[in-house]
Motif scaffolding. Structure first.
Motif, mmCIF file in Angstrom:
data_model
loop_
_atom_site.group_PDB
_atom_site.id
_atom_site.type_symbol
_atom_site.label_atom_id
_atom_site.label_comp_id
_atom_site.label_asym_id
_atom_site.label_seq_id
_atom_site.Cartn_x
_atom_site.Cartn_y
_atom_site.Cartn_z
ATOM 1 N N GLN A 1 1.048 14.562 74.113
ATOM 2 C CA GLN A 1 0.047 15.481 74.169
ATOM 3 C C GLN A 1 -0.528 15.890 72.945
ATOM 4 O O GLN A 1 -1.525 16.424 72.621
ATOM 5 C CB GLN A 1 0.316 16.878 74.920
ATOM 6 C CG GLN A 1 0.789 16.827 76.137
ATOM 7 C CD GLN A 1 0.958 18.279 77.142
ATOM 8 O OE1 GLN A 1 1.973 18.722 77.348
ATOM 9 N NE2 GLN A 1 -0.409 19.060 77.069
ATOM 10 N N ASP B 1 -3.976 16.929 82.543
ATOM 11 C CA ASP B 1 -4.788 15.753 83.412
ATOM 12 C C ASP B 1 -5.171 14.615 82.233
ATOM 13 O O ASP B 1 -5.731 13.592 83.041
ATOM 14 C CB ASP B 1 -5.939 16.238 84.017
ATOM 15 C CG ASP B 1 -7.034 17.137 83.399
ATOM 16 O OD1 ASP B 1 -6.806 16.963 81.929
ATOM 17 O OD2 ASP B 1 -7.929 17.495 83.929
ATOM 18 N N GLU B 2 -5.190 14.897 81.083
ATOM 19 C CA GLU B 2 -5.499 13.656 80.148
ATOM 20 C C GLU B 2 -4.293 12.708 79.768
ATOM 21 O O GLU B 2 -4.499 11.539 79.198
ATOM 22 C CB GLU B 2 -6.180 14.146 78.722
ATOM 23 C CG GLU B 2 -7.337 14.927 79.095
ATOM 24 C CD GLU B 2 -7.931 15.391 77.836
ATOM 25 O OE1 GLU B 2 -9.324 15.419 77.655
ATOM 26 O OE2 GLU B 2 -7.246 16.090 76.888
ATOM 27 N N ILE B 3 -3.194 12.983 80.372
ATOM 28 C CA ILE B 3 -2.027 12.006 80.094
ATOM 29 C C ILE B 3 -1.610 11.121 81.306
ATOM 30 O O ILE B 3 -1.734 11.585 82.549
ATOM 31 C CB ILE B 3 -0.871 12.819 80.121
ATOM 32 C CG1 ILE B 3 -1.159 14.170 78.829
ATOM 33 C CG2 ILE B 3 0.388 12.116 79.713
ATOM 34 C CD1 ILE B 3 -1.314 13.318 77.447
ATOM 35 N N ARG B 4 -1.828 9.909 81.104
ATOM 36 C CA ARG B 4 -1.782 8.944 82.405
ATOM 37 C C ARG B 4 -0.337 8.817 82.616
ATOM 38 O O ARG B 4 0.647 9.013 82.035
ATOM 39 C CB ARG B 4 -2.434 7.556 81.660
ATOM 40 C CG ARG B 4 -3.766 7.381 81.383
ATOM 41 C CD ARG B 4 -4.026 6.171 81.119
ATOM 42 N NE ARG B 4 -5.554 6.103 80.888
ATOM 43 C CZ ARG B 4 -5.914 4.589 80.483
ATOM 44 N NH1 ARG B 4 -5.366 3.907 80.272
ATOM 45 N NH2 ARG B 4 -7.321 4.659 80.590
ATOM 46 N N ALA B 5 -0.082 8.286 83.886
ATOM 47 C CA ALA B 5 1.077 8.190 84.507
ATOM 48 C C ALA B 5 1.775 7.169 83.976
ATOM 49 O O ALA B 5 1.172 5.758 83.471
ATOM 50 C CB ALA B 5 1.198 8.024 85.989
ATOM 51 N N SER B 6 3.164 6.952 83.737
ATOM 52 C CA SER B 6 3.738 5.886 83.027
ATOM 53 C C SER B 6 4.443 4.727 83.962
ATOM 54 O O SER B 6 5.077 3.873 83.540
ATOM 55 C CB SER B 6 4.895 6.453 82.053
ATOM 56 O OG SER B 6 5.754 7.074 82.877
ATOM 57 N N ASP B 7 4.152 5.021 85.383
ATOM 58 C CA ASP B 7 4.739 4.286 86.362
ATOM 59 C C ASP B 7 4.235 2.754 86.081
ATOM 60 O O ASP B 7 5.215 1.827 86.064
ATOM 61 C CB ASP B 7 4.310 4.553 87.555
ATOM 62 C CG ASP B 7 4.890 6.072 87.898
ATOM 63 O OD1 ASP B 7 5.647 6.360 87.186
ATOM 64 O OD2 ASP B 7 4.274 6.600 89.025
ATOM 65 N N GLU B 8 3.243 2.439 85.757
ATOM 66 C CA GLU B 8 2.595 1.106 85.866
ATOM 67 C C GLU B 8 3.263 0.397 84.270
ATOM 68 O O GLU B 8 3.216 -0.857 84.286
ATOM 69 C CB GLU B 8 1.308 0.908 85.688
ATOM 70 C CG GLU B 8 0.537 1.472 86.932
ATOM 71 C CD GLU B 8 -1.014 1.437 87.175
ATOM 72 O OE1 GLU B 8 -1.446 0.986 86.161
ATOM 73 O OE2 GLU B 8 -1.462 1.783 88.070
#
Length: 370
Positions: free
Chosen positions: A105, A168-175
């Motif tokens: 962040q 909500d500006e942090i993308r998920a790291s799953d991909e």
């Protein structure tokens, strides 16, 4: 330092007048675009797409582009009419532990400076409260036309503010995670730990931008009319890892060598056999690893050579002693034969007796020598 924002920190009912200054600076070298044919400067001109006229800055406004491509004009007056309580205030909303803030962040950093003598006392109060609680303050503030999230913490004797991205500006790291399931052995983790320990820590103040330095040297050389020599291209890194264990082991050796810790040059200076420490997790079926086998083979070869040398020396000494004693016995027999002028049968008898006597004297000594 020039302030970029003036306002106040809202700490409950306490208001602390402050100035915001940039805590970081960009040292990147910037270039201009030129026409390669004559070196002329290339500039961008702001031109209206409808009439083709070049516009000045005061003729340019803002607009939001809708999904269908239409423009919705938004004026500064429209934005100023919106309720924005943080327009001139850094509003503290909570105090949390520092480790609850995800470094993802983190955004730009600023120093908050007390604006005037009356602000010194409340500023110091907030600073000392943050120090004693070992917490950071979460705040909202407005900068450059939008509301932002911030984190206040103490750096030396100054309150610093880090701009934070909204959750909500942090993308998920799953991909971004590996798709295949991979297991890591304990031996590999041990070597990774050893590599981390060998690399050790670093003084952050000693790190610098090598590329920027090279660019500055190139510019200085060209300004003087010379051409800076092109440095050698670094060796290609990466590629497919064939043996992860070997790569880790070589990395540890290289790190130790770069720090001057040990080395292969002095390991066998005096003919000593280097000691090999095995990794217990790498043993397979009770067999020694390749380096241990090599060391054991060298030791066994040395022992065998020494044994052969000792055995050969003893055998040579035994043969020499036996030959000497045999010669003595023959000499005694000849003397005895010469002293008695008897018949041939008597000579043979005397010689036989002398040989037997010499054999009796030699046999015990042979055994003792053996």
């Amino acid at each position: 330092m020039r302030s970029i924002w003036n306002g106040a920190i809202s700490f409950g009912l306490v208001s602390i007048p402050i100035k915001v200054v940039n805590a970081t600076e960009n040292h990147s070298i910037s270039f201009r675009q030129i026409h390669t044919a004559d070196g002329g400067r290339v500039r961008y001109r702001k031109v209206c797409e409808l009439d083709g006229e070049e516009l000045s800055q005061d003729e340019i406004g803002k607009a939001y582009e809708d999904a269908d491509g239409s423009m919705i004009p938004i004026t500064d007056a429209d934005l100023a009419s919106l309720p924005l309580p943080t327009a001139k205030t850094i509003e503290i909303v909570a105090f949390v532990a520092a480790d609850t803030i995800d470094p993802l962040q983190m955004d730009a950093a600023y120093y908050l400076s007390a604006n005037g003598v009356p602000a010194a006392k409340p500023y110091t109060l907030l600073r000392e409260a943050l120090k004693r609680s070992k917490k950071v303050a979460i705040a909202k503030f407005a900068l450059r036309g939008r509301e932002r999230l911030g984190m206040l913490r103490v750096v030396d004797d100054v309150i610093a503010m880090h701009g934070l991205l909204w959750p909500d500006e942090i993308r998920a790291s799953d991909e971004a995670a590996p798709e295949a399931d991979v297991s890591v052995r304990e031996a590999e983790l041990d070597l990774a730990d050893a590599l981390m320990d060998t690399l050790g820590e670093v003084d952050m103040a000693t790190l610098h931008d090598d590329y920027r330095t090279a660019v500055e040297e190139l510019i200085a050389a060209k300004a003087d009319g010379a051409v800076a020599p092109a440095p050698e291209a670094p060796a290609a890194k990466g590629g497919k890892v064939i043996d992860l264990m070997a790569a880790l082991e070589n990395s540890v050796k290289a790190a130790k060598a770069s720090r001057g810790e040990g080395g292969e040059s002095g390991a066998a200076a005096d003919g000593d056999v280097a000691e090999v420490t095995e990794l217990s997790s790498r043993k397979s079926g009770g067999r020694k690893s390749a380096p241990a086998k090599k060391t054991a083979s060298k030791t066994a070869a040395k022992s065998t050579a020494a044994a052969k040398k000792t055995t050969g020396t003893k055998a040579a000494q035994g043969k020499k002693s036996t030959a000497s004693k045999t010669g003595t016995a023959k000499t005694a027999a000849k003397k005895s034969a010469a002293a008695s002028p008897k018949s041939t049968g008597a000579k043979k008898s005397t010689a036989t007796t002398a040989k037997k006597t010499a054999a009796k004297k030699t046999t015990p000594r042979k055994r003792a020598s053996a």
